[in-house]
Design a protein around this motif. Structure first.
Motif, PDB file in Angstrom:
ATOM      1  N   THR A 177       0.927  -1.251   0.124  1.00 17.16           N
ATOM      2  CA  THR A 177      -0.108   0.070   0.039  1.00 17.16           C
ATOM      3  C   THR A 177       0.880   1.183   0.111  1.00 17.16           C
ATOM      4  O   THR A 177       1.842   1.356   0.831  1.00 17.16           O
ATOM      5  CB  THR A 177      -0.825   0.089   1.125  1.00 17.16           C
ATOM      6  N   MET A 178       0.762   2.214  -0.868  1.00 18.60           N
ATOM      7  CA  MET A 178       1.413   3.644  -0.889  1.00 18.60           C
ATOM      8  C   MET A 178       0.577   4.456  -0.084  1.00 18.60           C
ATOM      9  O   MET A 178      -0.755   4.654  -0.744  1.00 18.60           O
ATOM     10  CB  MET A 178       1.737   3.847  -2.478  1.00 18.60           C
ATOM     11  N   ILE A 179       0.942   5.241   0.406  1.00 17.68           N
ATOM     12  CA  ILE A 179       0.473   6.310   1.391  1.00 17.68           C
ATOM     13  C   ILE A 179       1.184   7.631   0.868  1.00 17.68           C
ATOM     14  O   ILE A 179       1.947   7.711   1.321  1.00 17.68           O
ATOM     15  CB  ILE A 179       0.295   6.145   2.855  1.00 17.68           C
ATOM     16  N   GLY A 180       0.327   8.472   0.073  1.00 12.40           N
ATOM     17  CA  GLY A 180       0.966   9.692  -0.280  1.00 12.40           C
ATOM     18  C   GLY A 180       0.008  11.036  -0.504  1.00 12.40           C
ATOM     19  O   GLY A 180      -1.321  10.530  -0.520  1.00 12.40           O
ATOM     20  N   ASN A 181       0.324  12.059  -0.684  1.00 17.37           N
ATOM     21  CA  ASN A 181      -0.531  13.354  -0.987  1.00 17.37           C
ATOM     22  C   ASN A 181      -0.687  13.582  -2.159  1.00 17.37           C
ATOM     23  O   ASN A 181      -1.513  14.534  -2.809  1.00 17.37           O
ATOM     24  CB  ASN A 181      -0.071  14.408   0.100  1.00 17.37           C
ATOM     25  N   ASP A 182      -0.014  12.914  -3.235  1.00 15.53           N
ATOM     26  CA  ASP A 182       0.063  13.378  -4.628  1.00 15.53           C
ATOM     27  C   ASP A 182      -0.785  12.324  -5.340  1.00 15.53           C
ATOM     28  O   ASP A 182      -0.298  11.133  -5.712  1.00 15.53           O
ATOM     29  CB  ASP A 182       0.962  13.595  -4.974  1.00 15.53           C
ATOM     30  N   GLU A 207      -7.369   9.745   3.565  1.00 13.11           N
ATOM     31  CA  GLU A 207      -9.073  10.015   3.003  1.00 13.11           C
ATOM     32  C   GLU A 207      -9.427   8.514   3.037  1.00 13.11           C
ATOM     33  O   GLU A 207     -10.688   8.530   3.172  1.00 13.11           O
ATOM     34  CB  GLU A 207      -8.709  10.527   1.922  1.00 13.11           C
ATOM     35  N   SER A 208      -8.713   7.551   3.415  1.00 14.90           N
ATOM     36  CA  SER A 208      -9.392   6.283   3.788  1.00 14.90           C
ATOM     37  C   SER A 208      -8.613   5.395   4.704  1.00 14.90           C
ATOM     38  O   SER A 208      -7.395   5.950   5.030  1.00 14.90           O
ATOM     39  CB  SER A 208      -9.653   5.443   2.320  1.00 14.90           C
ATOM     40  N   ARG A 209      -9.152   4.295   5.048  1.00 15.16           N
ATOM     41  CA  ARG A 209      -8.402   3.788   6.158  1.00 15.16           C
ATOM     42  C   ARG A 209      -7.138   2.699   5.559  1.00 15.16           C
ATOM     43  O   ARG A 209      -7.305   2.478   4.469  1.00 15.16           O
ATOM     44  CB  ARG A 209      -9.315   2.556   6.958  1.00 15.16           C
ATOM     45  N   ILE A 210      -5.986   3.045   6.539  1.00 12.94           N
ATOM     46  CA  ILE A 210      -4.837   2.216   6.164  1.00 12.94           C
ATOM     47  C   ILE A 210      -4.968   0.761   6.544  1.00 12.94           C
ATOM     48  O   ILE A 210      -4.615   0.669   7.983  1.00 12.94           O
ATOM     49  CB  ILE A 210      -3.700   2.799   6.419  1.00 12.94           C
TER      50      ILE A 210
END
Length: 212
Positions: A177-182, A207-210
């Motif tokens: 899973t990649m978590i990022g703002n772009d 904005e959604s659950r990790i």
């Protein structure tokens, strides 16, 4: 999920990115102004990264950067390379005041079971990435892998950037899973099967659950 890839800017380390990079280039330009014209330096750096984004040769990002910049500045790159290192050990640290750690997301990250990667776009050398990790109060042992110029061969949004990470940590893209703002740079991971979780707003909340 077996692995979680976290972006740095705007994700684990919050800032007004426009202000941050504007100040960064202003400081860098002043620090190298006795060697090269600051406007030419800025344009050359931007042009170089644009060209590098979808290059697929075997050189690492630092090598690619030096080759392209040498085409612009010739033998001056010998002095510029030394000056860049001095800059990251000195004036670059002034930028810390423009940033703040995303405390809640960092806490969430540390509570996840699985491999963690600091998947920041490897446009900076290791010395700069390590410094910025300090600003976010991140530790080396928080991560299995940290990406920077010298150990990476691709840039976001090139899908091969994410595939290279998966290969290095020994997992399938579908297990990451990649978590990022772009949505463009980080969201490109979805082309490889990596799940994407968007971090949005000034508070840097996912904005959604990790899901682990």
């Amino acid at each position: 999920m077996k692995a979680f890839l976290f972006d740095l800017d705007g994700t684990l380390l919050l800032s007004d990115e426009e202000s941050f990079y504007s100040t960064y280039f202003e400081l860098l330009g002043k620090y190298t102004s006795d060697l090269v014209d600051s406007k030419k330096l800025l344009k050359s750096i931007n042009d170089t990264f644009e060209k590098m984004t979808f290059e697929n040769n075997e050189a690492n990002n630092y090598q690619k950067f030096m080759v392209e910049m040498s085409k612009c500045f010739g033998n001056k790159m010998i002095d510029l390379e030394k000056r860049f290192e001095e800059f990251y050990n000195g004036p670059f640290k002034e930028l810390k005041k423009l940033t703040r750690p995303n405390i809640e997301l960092i806490k969430t990250m540390r509570n996840l079971d699985g491999l963690k990667v600091l998947a920041t776009n490897p446009m900076f050398p290791e010395i700069a990435i390590r410094e910025r990790m300090k600003w976010a109060e991140l530790k080396d042992d928080d991560f299995t892998l940290v990406t920077f110029m010298e150990n990476s061969h691709y840039l976001k949004p090139n899908p091969k950037y994410f595939l290279e990470i998966a290969g290095k940590i020994g997992v399938k893209p579908q297990e990451c899973t990649m978590i990022g703002n772009d949505p463009v740079l980080d969201g490109a991971c979805e082309k490889t099967g990596v799940k994407f979780v968007l971090v949005g707003g000034n508070d840097g909340r996912p904005e959604s659950r990790i899901e682990g």
